[in-house]
Design an enzyme around this catalytic site. Structure first.
Site, PDB file in Angstrom:
ATOM      1  N   CYS A   2       0.860  -1.182   0.000  1.00 31.25           N
ATOM      2  CA  CYS A   2       0.000   0.000   0.000  1.00 31.25           C
ATOM      3  C   CYS A   2       0.896   1.230   0.000  1.00 31.25           C
ATOM      4  O   CYS A   2       2.100   1.123   0.196  1.00 31.25           O
ATOM      5  CB  CYS A   2      -0.861   0.040   1.248  1.00 31.25           C
ATOM      6  SG  CYS A   2      -1.843  -1.444   1.485  1.00 31.25           S
ATOM      7  N   ARG A  27       1.227   2.068  -6.022  1.00 36.72           N
ATOM      8  CA  ARG A  27       1.435   1.034  -5.006  1.00 36.72           C
ATOM      9  C   ARG A  27       0.129   0.368  -4.566  1.00 36.72           C
ATOM     10  O   ARG A  27       0.149  -0.602  -3.796  1.00 36.72           O
ATOM     11  CB  ARG A  27       2.083   1.656  -3.752  1.00 36.72           C
ATOM     12  CG  ARG A  27       3.448   2.219  -3.984  1.00 36.72           C
ATOM     13  CD  ARG A  27       4.001   2.799  -2.693  1.00 36.72           C
ATOM     14  NE  ARG A  27       4.146   1.782  -1.677  1.00 36.72           N
ATOM     15  CZ  ARG A  27       5.213   1.006  -1.530  1.00 36.72           C
ATOM     16  NH1 ARG A  27       6.241   1.155  -2.338  1.00 36.72           N
ATOM     17  NH2 ARG A  27       5.258   0.102  -0.583  1.00 36.72           N
ATOM     18  N   TRP A  75      -3.951  -1.510  -1.198  1.00 36.76           N
ATOM     19  CA  TRP A  75      -3.942  -2.710  -2.034  1.00 36.76           C
ATOM     20  C   TRP A  75      -4.400  -3.804  -1.087  1.00 36.76           C
ATOM     21  O   TRP A  75      -3.649  -4.276  -0.246  1.00 36.76           O
ATOM     22  CB  TRP A  75      -2.534  -2.963  -2.559  1.00 36.76           C
ATOM     23  CG  TRP A  75      -2.475  -4.129  -3.486  1.00 36.76           C
ATOM     24  CD1 TRP A  75      -1.983  -5.366  -3.216  1.00 36.76           C
ATOM     25  CD2 TRP A  75      -2.919  -4.169  -4.839  1.00 36.76           C
ATOM     26  NE1 TRP A  75      -2.100  -6.159  -4.317  1.00 36.76           N
ATOM     27  CE2 TRP A  75      -2.670  -5.468  -5.324  1.00 36.76           C
ATOM     28  CE3 TRP A  75      -3.518  -3.236  -5.686  1.00 36.76           C
ATOM     29  CZ2 TRP A  75      -2.982  -5.845  -6.629  1.00 36.76           C
ATOM     30  CZ3 TRP A  75      -3.828  -3.619  -6.981  1.00 36.76           C
ATOM     31  CH2 TRP A  75      -3.557  -4.903  -7.433  1.00 36.76           C
ATOM     32  N   ASN A 101       0.598  -0.726   6.146  1.00 34.02           N
ATOM     33  CA  ASN A 101       1.003  -1.459   4.941  1.00 34.02           C
ATOM     34  C   ASN A 101       1.606  -2.763   5.423  1.00 34.02           C
ATOM     35  O   ASN A 101       2.470  -2.744   6.289  1.00 34.02           O
ATOM     36  CB  ASN A 101       2.045  -0.622   4.179  1.00 34.02           C
ATOM     37  CG  ASN A 101       2.653  -1.381   3.011  1.00 34.02           C
ATOM     38  OD1 ASN A 101       2.048  -2.303   2.485  1.00 34.02           O
ATOM     39  ND2 ASN A 101       3.850  -0.981   2.628  1.00 34.02           N
ATOM     40  N   GLY A 102       1.133  -3.891   4.898  1.00 40.36           N
ATOM     41  CA  GLY A 102       1.691  -5.176   5.311  1.00 40.36           C
ATOM     42  C   GLY A 102       0.611  -6.122   5.782  1.00 40.36           C
ATOM     43  O   GLY A 102      -0.576  -5.909   5.521  1.00 40.36           O
ATOM     44  N   GLU A 485       7.368 -20.163 -20.479  1.00 38.99           N
ATOM     45  CA  GLU A 485       7.286 -18.804 -19.931  1.00 38.99           C
ATOM     46  C   GLU A 485       8.439 -17.944 -20.470  1.00 38.99           C
ATOM     47  O   GLU A 485       8.240 -16.771 -20.802  1.00 38.99           O
ATOM     48  CB  GLU A 485       7.284 -18.869 -18.397  1.00 38.99           C
ATOM     49  CG  GLU A 485       7.284 -17.532 -17.664  1.00 38.99           C
ATOM     50  CD  GLU A 485       6.092 -16.622 -17.963  1.00 38.99           C
ATOM     51  OE1 GLU A 485       5.140 -17.042 -18.612  1.00 38.99           O
ATOM     52  OE2 GLU A 485       6.161 -15.453 -17.538  1.00 38.99           O
ATOM     53  N   LYS A 489       7.813 -14.549 -22.651  1.00 33.43           N
ATOM     54  CA  LYS A 489       8.369 -13.247 -22.259  1.00 33.43           C
ATOM     55  C   LYS A 489       9.097 -12.607 -23.437  1.00 33.43           C
ATOM     56  O   LYS A 489       9.012 -11.401 -23.667  1.00 33.43           O
ATOM     57  CB  LYS A 489       9.357 -13.413 -21.094  1.00 33.43           C
ATOM     58  CG  LYS A 489       8.703 -13.584 -19.751  1.00 33.43           C
ATOM     59  CD  LYS A 489       8.198 -12.269 -19.198  1.00 33.43           C
ATOM     60  CE  LYS A 489       7.045 -12.414 -18.235  1.00 33.43           C
ATOM     61  NZ  LYS A 489       5.751 -12.802 -18.813  1.00 33.43           N
ATOM     62  N   GLU A 492       6.508 -11.361 -25.959  1.00 34.50           N
ATOM     63  CA  GLU A 492       5.784 -10.185 -25.457  1.00 34.50           C
ATOM     64  C   GLU A 492       6.642  -8.928 -25.501  1.00 34.50           C
ATOM     65  O   GLU A 492       6.172  -7.861 -25.865  1.00 34.50           O
ATOM     66  CB  GLU A 492       5.399 -10.385 -23.981  1.00 34.50           C
ATOM     67  CG  GLU A 492       4.311 -11.372 -23.706  1.00 34.50           C
ATOM     68  CD  GLU A 492       4.074 -11.538 -22.208  1.00 34.50           C
ATOM     69  OE1 GLU A 492       2.915 -11.451 -21.792  1.00 34.50           O
ATOM     70  OE2 GLU A 492       5.044 -11.760 -21.446  1.00 34.50           O
ATOM     71  N   HIS A 508      11.327 -35.435 -32.329  1.00 31.90           N
ATOM     72  CA  HIS A 508      10.146 -35.770 -33.130  1.00 31.90           C
ATOM     73  C   HIS A 508       9.782 -34.659 -34.102  1.00 31.90           C
ATOM     74  O   HIS A 508       8.661 -34.629 -34.601  1.00 31.90           O
ATOM     75  CB  HIS A 508       8.970 -36.083 -32.208  1.00 31.90           C
ATOM     76  CG  HIS A 508       9.223 -37.244 -31.299  1.00 31.90           C
ATOM     77  ND1 HIS A 508       9.482 -38.520 -31.768  1.00 31.90           N
ATOM     78  CD2 HIS A 508       9.320 -37.331 -29.955  1.00 31.90           C
ATOM     79  CE1 HIS A 508       9.692 -39.339 -30.752  1.00 31.90           C
ATOM     80  NE2 HIS A 508       9.618 -38.627 -29.629  1.00 31.90           N
ATOM     81  N   LYS A 611      -2.676  -5.305 -19.936  1.00 34.13           N
ATOM     82  CA  LYS A 611      -2.429  -5.994 -18.665  1.00 34.13           C
ATOM     83  C   LYS A 611      -3.561  -6.965 -18.350  1.00 34.13           C
ATOM     84  O   LYS A 611      -3.336  -8.056 -17.838  1.00 34.13           O
ATOM     85  CB  LYS A 611      -2.300  -4.944 -17.549  1.00 34.13           C
ATOM     86  CG  LYS A 611      -1.922  -5.507 -16.196  1.00 34.13           C
ATOM     87  CD  LYS A 611      -0.469  -5.910 -16.155  1.00 34.13           C
ATOM     88  CE  LYS A 611      -0.066  -6.598 -14.876  1.00 34.13           C
ATOM     89  NZ  LYS A 611       1.101  -7.470 -15.068  1.00 34.13           N
TER      90      LYS A 611
HETATM   91  C1  G6P Z   1      -2.862 -10.689 -20.536  1.00 34.14           C
HETATM   92  C2  G6P Z   1      -1.491 -10.225 -20.072  1.00 34.14           C
HETATM   93  C3  G6P Z   1      -0.625 -11.422 -19.645  1.00 34.14           C
HETATM   94  C4  G6P Z   1      -1.364 -12.253 -18.617  1.00 34.14           C
HETATM   95  C5  G6P Z   1      -2.735 -12.708 -19.140  1.00 34.14           C
HETATM   96  C6  G6P Z   1      -3.568 -13.372 -18.074  1.00 34.14           C
HETATM   97  O1  G6P Z   1      -2.754 -11.325 -21.765  1.00 34.14           O
HETATM   98  O2  G6P Z   1      -0.839  -9.500 -21.073  1.00 34.14           O
HETATM   99  O3  G6P Z   1       0.584 -10.948 -19.089  1.00 34.14           O
HETATM  100  O4  G6P Z   1      -0.592 -13.365 -18.263  1.00 34.14           O
HETATM  101  O5  G6P Z   1      -3.473 -11.571 -19.596  1.00 34.14           O
HETATM  102  O6  G6P Z   1      -3.934 -12.409 -17.132  1.00 34.14           O
HETATM  103  P1  G6P Z   1      -4.509 -12.735 -15.715  1.00 34.14           P
HETATM  104  O7  G6P Z   1      -4.756 -11.400 -15.089  1.00 34.14           O
HETATM  105  O8  G6P Z   1      -5.783 -13.512 -15.914  1.00 34.14           O
HETATM  106  O9  G6P Z   1      -3.482 -13.551 -15.000  1.00 34.14           O
END
Ligand code: G6P
Length: 616
Positions: A2, A27, A75, A101-102, A485, A489, A492, A508, A611
């Site tokens: 937070c 935050r 948060w 916060n915490g 992953e 990355k 993306e 294969h 996002k």
């Molecule tokens: C979007 C973001 C990804 C994320 C995915 C799932 O495509 O760009 O970075 O992994 O959504 O999002 P979520 O909030 O459901 O984990």
């Protein structure tokens, strides 16, 4: 995570505090609140939603403030983001206001104790116990707020920054910290407190960083810092030379860089408060009774993007620990294939945002089919946990960079916790076996820190690959989702062609792609417990190297068997096999981020992405 602000001085306190909160909104932004003194009386205002809602409420109900004020942008961890759960929290006489916060780990037992003594609670937060405890202590300590704070902090467990003001002492703000950030800003005839310097950089650049377990008494012309026993302590004073926007990012150029560095803390926070005094796992807000969990015959994990990769890793742990069949599926495919679900199916929906439409639709479908649904989510009060039967929150704090980093690591922790919890309630593992894994998990923040301290060569390597057209990723066992992953990355962030394969599948088909100089990243499983897999992947590395690949090998420190076949060796700490993704993912995040930066890309807002994707 937070945002916290405190002010003592001659400026209009309310404005200083609200402006500070605006600088800290990154935050946390699910609710905000302030407390000031108006004619010696404590006045609070708090609103769910973004800071704009609080500003509107203050405009509607204007108030003057004497020389002090505190403010909070939240948060949520304990209790949904509502007006009532927003901070500050006050005692029953409305004389003390507290922001926090915490996570106060022992809040449940403290709350019980306070209720037995007649305290009335108005919120579901862990923070409110601190307000009531302070009020009690103030009586014992003749109204000395700093002494009361020291005494209360000695009783709290967990992580906290607490800031308090007391109506009887109108020129004082007191704060304390343990495992959560707090800095003091020193001005001329005024002083500031905040979670980070961004909040006060418009007023002063002279800062003091509070150490662990310290309490600060802030007056307009003095700053006194002691430990919890009231002894004076040495502090670190420094001058901030960032501008305001760099300050929000903690001096980093991008939020993503900062979020990568925050991972040890995020992992530690997600583990906080999960183990009861008797050593058993207790998962807040799980809302699924042990008897229901014992009925489960099948688990289906649904998620998108990075969260899906966390689900793939969870499958290995859950099946191994709980001996329950577990399927993992991308949420967008799930409901269109007529999956077989019933009351004995546990659907686990993993979503950082709690708002991805594909995952939400899959959750709704699963509930229509009478499956029980558990959400793993980072945003408290978001739609997916609201519509699920139970939830386990990750405590990564807000993630601003579009590409998931710290939230992925905390999703892994949450998945491990769910696996262990199922093993506990289904009694398929002994308590001491579960405790052994919990201890290993508790050690992970240190291990992630270690990785972060050794990633400079990865950055250099990434910069040297700016011209590559393709990068391939290989892994086995839990290393396979890590490879997926790593490739995601790179796609993306660096907009590069990147693909991941299960190393055994290479022969294969994909091996035809290998040509001279092609960079191939290989995630090598731990030797411990999975020796066969380890040896097999070493053979795979030899196969691709013989065909000209440039091998970039991520392996445990001291794994000499891979060294002769690695053109580049990235060493990670040796950790138990199933937990290795927590450390092996980190160099891949750094690799993709640095390569993207070398190409001049904006890593916080990569092209075409969002996002949270709220369309199907
Ligand atoms: C979007 C973001 C990804 C994320 C995915 C799932 O495509 O760009 O970075 O992994 O959504 O999002 P979520 O909030 O459901 O984990």
């Amino acid at each position: 995570m937070c945002g916290i602000v405190g002010y003592v001085g001659p400026q209009p306190a309310l404005e200083v505090v609200v402006d500070g909160l605006a600088r800290l909104e990154y935050r946390g932004y699910d609710s905000a609140g302030i407390a000031v003194l108006t004619d010696g009386r404590l006045a609070t205002e708090k609103r769910a939603g973004k800071l704009a809602n609080l500003r509107a409420a203050l405009e509607h109900n204007p108030r003057t403030a004497d020389g002090i004020g505190i403010g909070h942008t939240r948060w949520a961890t304990h209790g949904a983001p509502t007006d009532t759960n927003a901070h500050p929290h006050v005692d029953n006489d409305n004389r003390v206001a507290v922001i926090h916060n915490g996570i106060i780990e022992n809040f449940a037992s403290l709350r019980l104790e306070l209720e037995e003594r007649g305290c009335k609670f108005t919120s579901e937060t862990d923070t409110e116990v601190a307000a009531h405890l302070l009020a009690e202590e103030l009586k014992q300590q003749d109204g000395d707020l700093a002494a009361a704070m020291r005494s209360v902090c000695r009783r709290l467990e967990g992580a906290f920054t607490l800031v308090a003001m007391f109506a009887n002492d109108p020129e004082l703000v007191v704060a304390a910290r343990r495992n959560s950030p707090l800095v003091v800003g020193r001005g001329q005839g005024e002083n500031f407190l905040a979670s980070d310097v961004a909040a006060f950089i418009a007023h002063t650049r002279d800062a003091i960083e509070l150490g662990q377990d310290q309490v600060v008494e802030l007056r307009a012309d003095s700053v006194t810092i002691t430990d919890y026993d009231g002894r004076p302590v040495k502090v670190r004073e420094y001058h901030v030379d960032w501008d305001a926007s760099a300050a929000e990012k903690g001096g980093y150029e991008y939020f993503m860089l900062k979020e990568i560095v925050e991972q040890p803390q995020a992992v530690a926070d997600t583990l906080l408060g999960r183990v009861a005094v008797d050593g058993t796992l207790t998962l807040d807000e799980m809302r699924l009774a042990p008897s229901e969990l014992r009925d489960i015959e099948k688990i289906v994990i649904i998620a998108c993007g990075t969260s899906y990769h966390a689900g793939l890793i969870a499958k290995y742990a859950i099946e191994h620990w709980c001996r329950v069949p577990c399927e993992v599926e991308v949420a967008s495919e799930f409901r269109y294939r007529d999956p077989i679900l019933n009351r004995q199916t546990l659907v686990i929906a993993i979503s950082q945002s709690g708002e991805s439409m594909d995952t939400l639709m899959a959750v709704r479908y699963a509930r229509e089919q009478r499956a029980r649904v558990l959400a793993i989510c980072n945003v408290n009060g978001s739609t997916i946990p609201r519509e699920s039967d139970g939830v386990l929150y990750t405590h990564a704090g807000p993630e601003v960079g579009v590409a998931a980093t710290k939230t992925f690591l905390t999703q892994l922790v949450a998945c491990y916790l769910v696996g262990l919890y199922l093993a506990q309630v289904r009694t398929v593992k002994f308590g001491d076996e579960i405790n052994a894994v919990i201890e290993q998990l508790a050690n992970m923040p240190e291990q992630v820190k270690k990785v972060l301290s050794t990633v400079d060569p990865v950055r250099e390597l990434a910069r040297s690959l700016g011209e590559a057209d393709t990068v391939l990723f290989l892994g086995r066992h839990v290393g396979y989702p890590v490879a997926l992953e790593g490739a995601l990355k790179l796609k993306e962030l660096a907009y590069m062609h990147a693909e991941a394969f299960a190393a055994g599948e290479l022969k294969h088909g994909p091996i035809a792609l290998i040509e001279n100089g092609l960079p191939v990243v290989v995630v090598v499983p731990s030797r411990e417990g999975r020796g066969v897999l380890h040896d097999k992947i070493v053979s795979n590395i030899q196969e691709i190297r013989a065909r000209g690949a440039r091998t970039i090998v991520i392996a445990e420190e001291g794994d000499e068997t891979v060294r002769p076949f690695a053109d580049e060796l990235i060493e990670i700490p040796a950790v138990p096999t199933l937990l290795q993704p927590i450390v092996s993912t980190v160099p891949l995040q750094v690799f993709a981020c640095e390569l993207a930066l070398a190409k001049g890309n904006d890593v916080d807002q990569p092209r075409n992405l969002a996002k949270s994707v709220t369309v199907e």
